[in-house]
Design a protein around this motif. Structure first.
Motif: not given
Length: 371
Positions: A171-177
């Protein structure tokens, strides 16, 4: 006077029958709640089991992004490739949907490597994909509304990222390389594998120069699994006690033999079930069982490991693991308590039933029902 006494004698069995039905109804409700808690807890225990399949190292010194990518290439060229992920969490970051213009704050996770090790679902972000991102379901709803979000553009600072997948559990998360060469990572996560944790730690330190503290999620999984194991064991013990009582009260030889076979079959089945569920890691077995120094050292080591997990600052993946752990303990403990309550109410129902079936005791010309 005699008429009132007769009416009281007629009403007494009806009252006892009504009380007995209440106990039976209460027992059924408690059993249903007990099974629900057990089923719900098994679901969360499965989530925690996925965390136990991983091992994380909180690095003593941050690993620069350039060094992390070189280490990833080196690890993949080994005979047994590790395929880990370096990652760090930046806390709150502002992100905006390019199409709708709506923005929100997210917990940003920057990674390098196999991000599938961090979350349980919706992972479609390859190691070379520096322009894609993963976002949680609540962020999708807030920024993009309902429907398919794949391909939508999100603006983070001066960079644009295309949505590759949705994280269902987070919840409420963003993941990037991580694309920057100047960034740094503070945590390494990889599959647990078959090697002992201390052996894996030594390999990382000696071969790759990565030192840090272990996050042994398998310990929390083992604690929660032990709590859940108490539920079927206690149920089997109650059933065996009932069968043992029938063995003592059996009148014929054939009936006694039947109940004895049921009893010993239940004992062997319980032992087999417990043995099949108990898995002791290799690092928790001493060379000799009389090595008391090993047991004391093991207790202190695992105690410190559990304390580290409970007291450490929780990031997004770790917060999900801890949530699954606490939910497992709550549901497992609730199932055990409800089982005990159901057992006690069942005993009360049986006692009421016996009272209803007991013959009246006569004293002279009068008769009184035995309570």
């Amino acid at each position: 006077m005699k008429r009132q006494r007769a009416e009281g004698m007629i009403a007494l069995p009806a009252l006892q029958k009504e009380n007995g039905l209440k106990y039976i109804f209460l027992t059924g409700i408690l059993c249903a709640l007990c099974l629900f808690c057990f089923w719900r807890g098994i679901h969360t225990l499965g989530s925690l089991g996925k965390a136990a399949e991983k091992v994380s190292f909180v690095c003593r010194e941050q690993v620069p992004a350039r060094d992390a990518r070189e280490l990833l290439k080196k690890m993949q060229e080994e005979e047994e490739p590790l395929c880990p992920v370096f990652w760090t969490e930046e806390g709150r970051a502002d992100v905006e949907a390019k199409l709708s213009g709506r923005g929100t704050a997210v917990r940003l996770v920057r990674a390098a490597g196999n991000v599938e090790l961090l979350f349980w679902g919706g992972n479609a972000l390859s190691q070379e994909d520096r322009k894609g991102c993963l976002i949680s379901r609540d962020i999708v709803t807030e920024l993009l509304g309902e429907g398919d979000c794949a391909g939508q553009i999100l603006v983070l600072g001066n960079a644009e990222y295309e949505v590759r997948g949705v994280l269902e559990e987070a919840k409420g998360v963003m993941v990037v390389q991580e694309a920057s060469e100047t960034a740094a990572f503070d945590t390494l996560t990889m599959a647990a594998g078959e090697k002992r944790l201390e052996e894996q730690k030594e390999i990382l330190e000696s071969r790759y120069g990565i030192g840090g503290d272990l996050e042994e999620w398998g310990l929390l999984y083992g604690i929660a699994r032990f709590v859940f194991l108490l539920f079927p064991v206690s149920a089997a013990a109650a059933l065996l006690a009932y069968v043992r009582r029938n063995v003592r009260e059996a009148r014929g030889a054939g009936e006694k033999i039947f109940w004895k076979l049921c009893f010993w079959g239940g004992v062997l089945g319980t032992i087999w079930g417990v043995a099949s569920q108990v898995q002791i890691p290799a690092d928790m077995l001493p060379s000799t069982w009389s090595d008391f120094a090993f047991w004391s050292g093991l207790w202190e080591e695992k105690r410190q490991a559990v304390s580290f997990l409970l007291e450490m600052e929780k990031r997004v993946p770790e917060a999900a693991y801890m949530k699954a752990f606490y939910e497992s303990l709550c549901f497992g403990g609730a199932a055990l308590v409800l089982e005990c309550c159901a057992f006690l109410t069942a005993i009360a129902a049986i006692w009421r039933r016996k009272q209803q079936q007991s013959p009246p005791v006569r004293h002279g010309c009068q008769s009184r029902f035995r309570w």
